[in-house]
Motif scaffolding. Sequence first.
Motif, PDB file in Angstrom:
ATOM      1  N   GLY A 131       0.835  -1.187   0.000  1.00  0.00           N
ATOM      2  CA  GLY A 131       0.000   0.000   0.000  1.00  0.00           C
ATOM      3  C   GLY A 131       0.869   1.236   0.000  1.00  0.00           C
ATOM      4  O   GLY A 131       2.048   1.197   0.370  1.00  0.00           O
ATOM      5  N   LEU A 132       0.298   2.357  -0.428  1.00  0.00           N
ATOM      6  CA  LEU A 132       1.029   3.623  -0.508  1.00  0.00           C
ATOM      7  C   LEU A 132       0.207   4.708   0.172  1.00  0.00           C
ATOM      8  O   LEU A 132      -0.910   5.006  -0.250  1.00  0.00           O
ATOM      9  CB  LEU A 132       1.295   3.967  -1.972  1.00  0.00           C
ATOM     10  N   LEU A 133       0.735   5.269   1.235  1.00  0.00           N
ATOM     11  CA  LEU A 133       0.045   6.305   2.003  1.00  0.00           C
ATOM     12  C   LEU A 133       0.747   7.630   1.792  1.00  0.00           C
ATOM     13  O   LEU A 133       1.915   7.798   2.159  1.00  0.00           O
ATOM     14  CB  LEU A 133       0.031   5.933   3.489  1.00  0.00           C
ATOM     15  N   ASP A 134       0.049   8.581   1.198  1.00  0.00           N
ATOM     16  CA  ASP A 134       0.597   9.905   0.911  1.00  0.00           C
ATOM     17  C   ASP A 134       0.287  10.831   2.083  1.00  0.00           C
ATOM     18  O   ASP A 134      -0.802  11.383   2.181  1.00  0.00           O
ATOM     19  CB  ASP A 134      -0.022  10.426  -0.386  1.00  0.00           C
ATOM     20  N   ALA A 135       1.269  10.996   2.979  1.00  0.00           N
ATOM     21  CA  ALA A 135       1.076  11.846   4.157  1.00  0.00           C
ATOM     22  C   ALA A 135       1.597  13.251   3.939  1.00  0.00           C
ATOM     23  O   ALA A 135       1.644  14.047   4.894  1.00  0.00           O
ATOM     24  CB  ALA A 135       1.775  11.220   5.365  1.00  0.00           C
ATOM     25  N   ASP A 136       1.995  13.577   2.713  1.00  0.00           N
ATOM     26  CA  ASP A 136       2.522  14.907   2.406  1.00  0.00           C
ATOM     27  C   ASP A 136       1.360  15.870   2.164  1.00  0.00           C
ATOM     28  O   ASP A 136       0.831  15.949   1.055  1.00  0.00           O
ATOM     29  CB  ASP A 136       3.435  14.834   1.192  1.00  0.00           C
ATOM     30  N   PRO A 178       0.794  16.744  -2.132  1.00  0.00           N
ATOM     31  CA  PRO A 178       0.465  15.330  -2.350  1.00  0.00           C
ATOM     32  C   PRO A 178       0.455  14.969  -3.833  1.00  0.00           C
ATOM     33  O   PRO A 178      -0.513  15.210  -4.539  1.00  0.00           O
ATOM     34  CB  PRO A 178      -0.932  15.199  -1.730  1.00  0.00           C
ATOM     35  N   PHE A 179       1.547  14.374  -4.307  1.00  0.00           N
ATOM     36  CA  PHE A 179       1.687  14.062  -5.729  1.00  0.00           C
ATOM     37  C   PHE A 179       1.358  12.612  -6.059  1.00  0.00           C
ATOM     38  O   PHE A 179       1.376  12.232  -7.228  1.00  0.00           O
ATOM     39  CB  PHE A 179       3.117  14.366  -6.186  1.00  0.00           C
ATOM     40  N   ILE A 180       1.089  11.797  -5.050  1.00  0.00           N
ATOM     41  CA  ILE A 180       0.875  10.372  -5.299  1.00  0.00           C
ATOM     42  C   ILE A 180      -0.280  10.108  -6.271  1.00  0.00           C
ATOM     43  O   ILE A 180      -0.154   9.267  -7.167  1.00  0.00           O
ATOM     44  CB  ILE A 180       0.652   9.615  -3.979  1.00  0.00           C
ATOM     45  N   PRO A 181      -1.448  10.786  -6.143  1.00  0.00           N
ATOM     46  CA  PRO A 181      -2.532  10.510  -7.105  1.00  0.00           C
ATOM     47  C   PRO A 181      -2.122  10.716  -8.555  1.00  0.00           C
ATOM     48  O   PRO A 181      -2.466   9.897  -9.421  1.00  0.00           O
ATOM     49  CB  PRO A 181      -3.630  11.498  -6.682  1.00  0.00           C
ATOM     50  N   SER A 236      -4.306   9.248  -0.155  1.00  0.00           N
ATOM     51  CA  SER A 236      -3.536  10.487  -0.216  1.00  0.00           C
ATOM     52  C   SER A 236      -4.226  11.628   0.516  1.00  0.00           C
ATOM     53  O   SER A 236      -5.455  11.711   0.566  1.00  0.00           O
ATOM     54  CB  SER A 236      -3.302  10.885  -1.678  1.00  0.00           C
ATOM     55  N   MET A 237      -3.401  12.511   1.067  1.00  0.00           N
ATOM     56  CA  MET A 237      -3.912  13.747   1.649  1.00  0.00           C
ATOM     57  C   MET A 237      -4.606  14.598   0.582  1.00  0.00           C
ATOM     58  O   MET A 237      -5.456  15.417   0.888  1.00  0.00           O
ATOM     59  CB  MET A 237      -2.761  14.557   2.250  1.00  0.00           C
ATOM     60  N   GLY A 238      -4.212  14.400  -0.680  1.00  0.00           N
ATOM     61  CA  GLY A 238      -4.792  15.184  -1.764  1.00  0.00           C
ATOM     62  C   GLY A 238      -6.283  14.986  -1.926  1.00  0.00           C
ATOM     63  O   GLY A 238      -6.979  15.845  -2.481  1.00  0.00           O
ATOM     64  N   TYR A 239      -6.820  13.859  -1.427  1.00  0.00           N
ATOM     65  CA  TYR A 239      -8.250  13.612  -1.526  1.00  0.00           C
ATOM     66  C   TYR A 239      -9.050  14.509  -0.595  1.00  0.00           C
ATOM     67  O   TYR A 239     -10.263  14.621  -0.724  1.00  0.00           O
ATOM     68  CB  TYR A 239      -8.552  12.145  -1.196  1.00  0.00           C
ATOM     69  N   PHE A 240      -8.374  15.135   0.373  1.00  0.00           N
ATOM     70  CA  PHE A 240      -9.063  16.005   1.325  1.00  0.00           C
ATOM     71  C   PHE A 240      -9.087  17.462   0.861  1.00  0.00           C
ATOM     72  O   PHE A 240      -9.608  18.326   1.561  1.00  0.00           O
ATOM     73  CB  PHE A 240      -8.394  15.924   2.700  1.00  0.00           C
ATOM     74  N   PRO A 253      -5.310  26.014  -2.842  1.00  0.00           N
ATOM     75  CA  PRO A 253      -4.019  26.103  -2.140  1.00  0.00           C
ATOM     76  C   PRO A 253      -3.999  25.214  -0.910  1.00  0.00           C
ATOM     77  O   PRO A 253      -5.037  24.976  -0.281  1.00  0.00           O
ATOM     78  CB  PRO A 253      -3.939  27.594  -1.754  1.00  0.00           C
ATOM     79  N   TYR A 254      -2.817  24.725  -0.569  1.00  0.00           N
ATOM     80  CA  TYR A 254      -2.657  23.857   0.596  1.00  0.00           C
ATOM     81  C   TYR A 254      -2.317  24.725   1.803  1.00  0.00           C
ATOM     82  O   TYR A 254      -1.168  25.120   1.993  1.00  0.00           O
ATOM     83  CB  TYR A 254      -1.559  22.820   0.346  1.00  0.00           C
ATOM     84  N   GLU A 255      -3.335  25.031   2.596  1.00  0.00           N
ATOM     85  CA  GLU A 255      -3.162  25.897   3.757  1.00  0.00           C
ATOM     86  C   GLU A 255      -3.353  25.079   5.034  1.00  0.00           C
ATOM     87  O   GLU A 255      -4.225  25.351   5.857  1.00  0.00           O
ATOM     88  CB  GLU A 255      -4.145  27.066   3.692  1.00  0.00           C
ATOM     89  N   TRP A 256      -2.525  24.052   5.168  1.00  0.00           N
ATOM     90  CA  TRP A 256      -2.639  23.137   6.296  1.00  0.00           C
ATOM     91  C   TRP A 256      -1.842  23.651   7.493  1.00  0.00           C
ATOM     92  O   TRP A 256      -0.705  24.067   7.358  1.00  0.00           O
ATOM     93  CB  TRP A 256      -2.099  21.761   5.924  1.00  0.00           C
ATOM     94  N   ARG A 257      -2.453  23.565   8.669  1.00  0.00           N
ATOM     95  CA  ARG A 257      -1.720  23.748   9.903  1.00  0.00           C
ATOM     96  C   ARG A 257      -1.476  22.366  10.503  1.00  0.00           C
ATOM     97  O   ARG A 257      -2.152  21.407  10.159  1.00  0.00           O
ATOM     98  CB  ARG A 257      -2.504  24.628  10.881  1.00  0.00           C
ATOM     99  N   VAL A 258      -0.497  22.290  11.410  1.00  0.00           N
ATOM    100  CA  VAL A 258      -0.106  20.984  11.945  1.00  0.00           C
ATOM    101  C   VAL A 258      -1.285  20.223  12.548  1.00  0.00           C
ATOM    102  O   VAL A 258      -1.450  19.026  12.285  1.00  0.00           O
ATOM    103  CB  VAL A 258       1.037  21.140  12.966  1.00  0.00           C
TER     104      VAL A 258
END
Length: 318
Positions: A75-80, A84-87, A117-121, A127-132
Amino acid sequence: VFCFFPTMRWLRPSTVNYLRVEAARGCAQLSGTTLQIDGVKDVIAVASGRAGSGGSTTAVNLAVALANVCKLKVGLLDADAFGPFIPSMMKLDGKPEMSQGDLKIVPTENYGIKCMSMGYFVKKDAPYEWRVPMVMNAFEKMASKVDWGGLDILVMDMPPGTGYAQKSIAQRLQLSGALFISNPQDAELIRRGVDTFRNVEIPILGIIENKSCFKCPHCAEPWFIFGKGEVHKKTEDMRLDYLGDIPIEVEIRSTDKGIPVVISAPDSLVSKIYGDMAQKVVGKLKKLTEEELYPDFSPTNSAAYTRHSSYTMVDGPL
């Protein structure tokens, strides 16, 4: 506080770094919570000191090589969360669906690899405006709400860098080990990146040098445009395993277009390197499993002795 260990003696922590008892294979646990990744035997992190080091490209091709060369369920989990470039690298256009029974997320799949992937969220082109805290919340959902089925290895593409987000993920998930990716000019970041995992007692499976040189497509002569030998020297100084180097080749570009190079050019030099690295990773995991079953904490076993040297042996009744 006392804890029991296979040496048949009592241990007292002499520092605040309490002993992390290794999780049983077959259930990678999120320490400190009740969340767990069911049915996953090993989870390995692919990390890098900065963006652009090739972490995602390595994670994708390593995952496919583990499946194709080592014949494992992967399995491949994209936690970036910040890129998130995995998709796109795995040519995944759709969104994951929910199962009807236990309402778990069913991962998307391509090339025999289950992916999340995080990209699904995030909405497309947003833009990716994620806080920790947002990163950790999304990460925990992917860790606990995804039906991975039965996997031998889950490869996790970590966000680049050595900051709080990376350390938080490393602390929460019981990793079997970590791989660190470095470019030749970024050798000084290796110690900082490795310490991110060592500080939470996660084994380092090895160092991979990416973009080690440029291979001329006409004469195959290597050009060391970013320097030569620094990553290998730093790895030796830290007594870590150097798993190999990945040159810059034109064929690798297929990964960015959705076809991993180990699929598009399986006979290329770089594909063979990924296959060799996959076999080394499997060998390292097997060795770690044997060490857990038969631990040796003598000073001659530098890795185990270093991880547990903060513990004082105390005689007492069992």
